[in-house]
Motif scaffolding. Structure first.
Motif, PDB file in Angstrom:
ATOM      1  N   THR A   1       0.833  -1.215   0.000  1.00  0.00           N
ATOM      2  CA  THR A   1       0.000   0.000   0.000  1.00  0.00           C
ATOM      3  C   THR A   1       0.864   1.259   0.000  1.00  0.00           C
ATOM      4  O   THR A   1       0.628   2.194  -0.777  1.00  0.00           O
ATOM      5  CB  THR A   1      -0.934   0.004   1.230  1.00  0.00           C
ATOM      6  OG1 THR A   1      -1.741  -1.170   1.202  1.00  0.00           O
ATOM      7  CG2 THR A   1      -1.826   1.223   1.226  1.00  0.00           C
ATOM      8  N   LEU A   2       1.887   1.284   0.876  1.00  0.00           N
ATOM      9  CA  LEU A   2       2.753   2.469   0.917  1.00  0.00           C
ATOM     10  C   LEU A   2       3.564   2.600  -0.370  1.00  0.00           C
ATOM     11  O   LEU A   2       3.798   3.708  -0.852  1.00  0.00           O
ATOM     12  CB  LEU A   2       3.689   2.382   2.128  1.00  0.00           C
ATOM     13  CG  LEU A   2       3.034   2.550   3.501  1.00  0.00           C
ATOM     14  CD1 LEU A   2       4.077   2.469   4.602  1.00  0.00           C
ATOM     15  CD2 LEU A   2       2.282   3.878   3.591  1.00  0.00           C
ATOM     16  N   GLY A   3       3.996   1.458  -0.916  1.00  0.00           N
ATOM     17  CA  GLY A   3       4.744   1.506  -2.178  1.00  0.00           C
ATOM     18  C   GLY A   3       3.897   2.066  -3.296  1.00  0.00           C
ATOM     19  O   GLY A   3       4.365   2.871  -4.109  1.00  0.00           O
TER      20      GLY A   3
ATOM     21  N   VAL B   1       9.020  -2.219  -8.679  1.00  0.00           N
ATOM     22  CA  VAL B   1       9.917  -3.363  -8.463  1.00  0.00           C
ATOM     23  C   VAL B   1      10.327  -3.440  -6.998  1.00  0.00           C
ATOM     24  O   VAL B   1      10.310  -4.513  -6.376  1.00  0.00           O
ATOM     25  CB  VAL B   1      11.163  -3.239  -9.369  1.00  0.00           C
ATOM     26  CG1 VAL B   1      12.224  -4.261  -8.971  1.00  0.00           C
ATOM     27  CG2 VAL B   1      10.787  -3.445 -10.819  1.00  0.00           C
ATOM     28  N   MET B   2      10.669  -2.268  -6.428  1.00  0.00           N
ATOM     29  CA  MET B   2      11.058  -2.241  -5.010  1.00  0.00           C
ATOM     30  C   MET B   2       9.894  -2.682  -4.123  1.00  0.00           C
ATOM     31  O   MET B   2      10.077  -3.430  -3.155  1.00  0.00           O
ATOM     32  CB  MET B   2      11.488  -0.824  -4.613  1.00  0.00           C
ATOM     33  CG  MET B   2      12.842  -0.413  -5.135  1.00  0.00           C
ATOM     34  SD  MET B   2      14.155  -1.487  -4.528  1.00  0.00           S
ATOM     35  CE  MET B   2      14.069  -1.165  -2.782  1.00  0.00           C
ATOM     36  N   THR B   3       8.683  -2.235  -4.470  1.00  0.00           N
ATOM     37  CA  THR B   3       7.510  -2.628  -3.691  1.00  0.00           C
ATOM     38  C   THR B   3       7.285  -4.131  -3.752  1.00  0.00           C
ATOM     39  O   THR B   3       6.990  -4.778  -2.745  1.00  0.00           O
ATOM     40  CB  THR B   3       6.257  -1.897  -4.230  1.00  0.00           C
ATOM     41  OG1 THR B   3       6.480  -0.494  -4.150  1.00  0.00           O
ATOM     42  CG2 THR B   3       5.030  -2.256  -3.421  1.00  0.00           C
TER      43      THR B   3
ATOM     44  N   CYS C   1      -0.731   1.881   7.873  1.00  0.00           N
ATOM     45  CA  CYS C   1      -0.693   2.680   6.639  1.00  0.00           C
ATOM     46  C   CYS C   1      -1.119   4.126   6.910  1.00  0.00           C
ATOM     47  O   CYS C   1      -0.510   5.074   6.401  1.00  0.00           O
ATOM     48  CB  CYS C   1      -1.610   2.059   5.580  1.00  0.00           C
ATOM     49  SG  CYS C   1      -0.966   0.538   4.881  1.00  0.00           S
ATOM     50  N   VAL C   2      -2.190   4.281   7.694  1.00  0.00           N
ATOM     51  CA  VAL C   2      -2.668   5.636   8.007  1.00  0.00           C
ATOM     52  C   VAL C   2      -1.582   6.423   8.747  1.00  0.00           C
ATOM     53  O   VAL C   2      -1.332   7.603   8.468  1.00  0.00           O
ATOM     54  CB  VAL C   2      -3.955   5.568   8.853  1.00  0.00           C
ATOM     55  CG1 VAL C   2      -4.326   6.941   9.381  1.00  0.00           C
ATOM     56  CG2 VAL C   2      -5.101   5.001   8.021  1.00  0.00           C
ATOM     57  N   SER C   3      -0.884   5.754   9.689  1.00  0.00           N
ATOM     58  CA  SER C   3       0.146   6.447  10.476  1.00  0.00           C
ATOM     59  C   SER C   3       1.398   6.709   9.649  1.00  0.00           C
ATOM     60  O   SER C   3       1.931   7.833   9.633  1.00  0.00           O
ATOM     61  CB  SER C   3       0.517   5.599  11.703  1.00  0.00           C
ATOM     62  OG  SER C   3      -0.627   5.304  12.457  1.00  0.00           O
ATOM     63  N   LEU C   4       1.878   5.663   8.946  1.00  0.00           N
ATOM     64  CA  LEU C   4       3.154   5.800   8.235  1.00  0.00           C
ATOM     65  C   LEU C   4       3.041   6.663   6.982  1.00  0.00           C
ATOM     66  O   LEU C   4       4.029   7.252   6.555  1.00  0.00           O
ATOM     67  CB  LEU C   4       3.684   4.410   7.868  1.00  0.00           C
ATOM     68  CG  LEU C   4       4.111   3.538   9.049  1.00  0.00           C
ATOM     69  CD1 LEU C   4       4.555   2.156   8.580  1.00  0.00           C
ATOM     70  CD2 LEU C   4       5.248   4.208   9.819  1.00  0.00           C
TER      71      LEU C   4
ATOM     72  N   PRO D   1       0.621   9.451  -0.139  1.00  0.00           N
ATOM     73  CA  PRO D   1      -0.824   9.358   0.122  1.00  0.00           C
ATOM     74  C   PRO D   1      -1.214   7.930   0.487  1.00  0.00           C
ATOM     75  O   PRO D   1      -0.589   6.968   0.026  1.00  0.00           O
ATOM     76  CB  PRO D   1      -1.440   9.772  -1.222  1.00  0.00           C
ATOM     77  CG  PRO D   1      -0.399   9.455  -2.237  1.00  0.00           C
ATOM     78  CD  PRO D   1       0.928   9.665  -1.568  1.00  0.00           C
ATOM     79  N   PHE D   2      -2.249   7.796   1.327  1.00  0.00           N
ATOM     80  CA  PHE D   2      -2.768   6.475   1.678  1.00  0.00           C
ATOM     81  C   PHE D   2      -3.834   6.097   0.650  1.00  0.00           C
ATOM     82  O   PHE D   2      -4.893   6.708   0.602  1.00  0.00           O
ATOM     83  CB  PHE D   2      -3.350   6.499   3.092  1.00  0.00           C
ATOM     84  CG  PHE D   2      -4.121   5.252   3.437  1.00  0.00           C
ATOM     85  CD1 PHE D   2      -3.599   3.996   3.167  1.00  0.00           C
ATOM     86  CD2 PHE D   2      -5.377   5.328   4.018  1.00  0.00           C
ATOM     87  CE1 PHE D   2      -4.304   2.841   3.468  1.00  0.00           C
ATOM     88  CE2 PHE D   2      -6.096   4.178   4.329  1.00  0.00           C
ATOM     89  CZ  PHE D   2      -5.553   2.937   4.051  1.00  0.00           C
ATOM     90  N   LEU D   3      -3.521   5.140  -0.188  1.00  0.00           N
ATOM     91  CA  LEU D   3      -4.453   4.687  -1.223  1.00  0.00           C
ATOM     92  C   LEU D   3      -4.924   3.282  -0.871  1.00  0.00           C
ATOM     93  O   LEU D   3      -4.187   2.300  -1.052  1.00  0.00           O
ATOM     94  CB  LEU D   3      -3.754   4.692  -2.592  1.00  0.00           C
ATOM     95  CG  LEU D   3      -3.189   6.040  -3.053  1.00  0.00           C
ATOM     96  CD1 LEU D   3      -2.427   5.890  -4.350  1.00  0.00           C
ATOM     97  CD2 LEU D   3      -4.303   7.067  -3.210  1.00  0.00           C
TER      98      LEU D   3
END
Length: 404
Positions: free
Chosen positions: A42-44, A277-279, A352-355, A362-364
């Motif tokens: 999610t963060l990626g 790729v990193m994600t 996810c919301v915190s990080l 953005p949190f998607l």
């Protein structure tokens, strides 16, 4: 069949409730695994979209013509405004074009001072780079032709120099020249390379050349910003610019270009691909902890089969078939892993919301990755619960009844 599944599910819940602490420790690996996978992906994804948005902030269909190869310093000759005119007149598919010359000087207003990037451009640059007016206006062609001492400042300059005062109509000193602020650009924020897009001052390039650099007729354009027409193939525009500039610079066929044309969409695609790729790699690493969680479930289920051997023997003695015993333990393993998966998704949501605020992405929320993670956790339960269930189903009822 449904009744048999339901009955096995009720027994599984009863067994989990009877050993809550052990059940919690058993699913902990699955919880951490699912949370790690969902959080990383999610963060990626948010970081990828953030980078793409930041690069698109630089301009629409933006091509950048620079001396030398790449984005580093180069000893190759700069461009001139004649180059700009030639490209505008001879290359099809161009919607807008502007030269850009930069200099870094101190901007002074009363007792406030800030060293910033001064960019000399055409009025078309505002369209090319998707700038919008915050307050005031942009400078126009008449002011460009006259080399008028006017400037459009970014939001950061407004905050640092004017401290809440309306800057429109105020005069800012740049070296020995005072320019009048006619407008403030709307906030753009951070660029694709982490730079502050609002920390600059835009003035007519003629003003910069005449009043700041004193090089009106020299070849001193650092780069040329080009916006291609919507739907027109940028590869064709790039090829035409390359051909024209080679001709103007009289480069033989055996000599490589001493300039480069960069398509920002290609940069955005390359950055997006690298981030994805990193994600994927981080998600795969996090997925290993899910497998470790599955091994934990298998160990506890094997212990459970040993502890409940006599119970299994009694069930078989009163008529339970091997497949029903197998189903009971399999459902118990899947129930444990599914509970772990749900807890992991809830934990991932909070992370996810915190990080997202910490990393600036953005949190998607992506239902697909959450569903995949949940189904994977269920599959882990089936995979690692199969062996203990099979062992329970394979017990000899007489031997099981003798078990103490």
């Amino acid at each position: 069949m449904i009744a048999m599944f339901w009955n096995a599910f009720i027994i599984a819940l009863r067994e989990i409730r009877r050993n809550l602490t052990r059940a919690f420790l058993t699913v902990l690996g699955v919880v951490i695994g699912v949370a790690a996978v969902v959080t990383m992906v999610t963060l990626g994804r948010g970081a990828t979209e953030s980078v793409k948005a930041q690069i698109s902030n630089l301009g629409s269909n933006l091509l950048v013509l620079r001396p030398g190869q790449g984005w580093g310093p180069s000893a190759a000759p700069l461009f001139s405004r004649v180059d700009v005119d030639m490209i505008r007149n001879q290359v099809p598919g161009i919607k807008a074009i502007s030269p850009m010359s930069n200099t870094n000087v101190q901007a002074i207003y009363q007792e406030e001072a800030r060293t910033t990037d001064i960019q000399g451009v055409y009025p078309e640059y505002f369209q090319i780079a998707n700038w919008a007016v915050g307050t005031g206006r942009f400078f126009d062609e008449k002011e460009l032709n006259e080399g008028a001492p006017v400037a459009v400042i970014g939001e950061t300059i407004k905050k640092e120099l004017f401290n809440g005062e309306d800057p429109i109509g105020k005069r800012v000193r740049l070296l020995n020249t005072a320019v009048t602020v006619v407008g403030v650009t709307a906030v753009k924020g951070q660029g694709g390379w982490g730079d502050d897009l609002d920390d600059n001052i835009l003035i007519p390039i003629t003003t910069l050349q005449q009043r700041l650099n004193g090089q009106m007729f020299k070849q001193n354009v650092n780069q040329i910003m080009i916006s291609a027409e919507d739907g027109y193939p940028t590869d064709g525009v790039i090829a035409d610019i390359n051909s024209l500039m080679r001709e103007r610079r009289k480069l033989p066929r055996s000599v490589a270009n001493n300039f480069s044309v960069t398509d920002t969409r290609q940069i955005a695609d390359a950055v997006s691909s690298s981030t994805q790729v990193m994600t994927s790699l981080l998600g795969a690493v996090a997925g290993v902890s899910l497998l470790v969680g599955g091994i934990g479930i298998m160990n506890i289920m094997l212990v459970s089969v040993t502890e409940r051997t006599r119970e299994i023997g009694i069930r078989m003695a009163i008529g339970a078939r091997a497949r029903e015993v197998m189903l009971q333990f399999l459902v118990e393993a899947v129930t444990l892993s599914c509970v772990g998966g749900l807890c992991g998704i809830a934990l991932a949501y909070g992370l996810c919301v915190s990080l997202a605020k910490v990393v600036g992405a953005p949190f998607l929320f992506d239902p697909k990755i959450n569903m995949v993670a949940f189904l994977f956790s269920a599959a882990i339960g089936i995979l690692f619960g199969f062996m203990p269930a099979r062992r329970a189903a394979g017990l000899d009822p007489i031997e099981a009844l003798r078990h103490e």
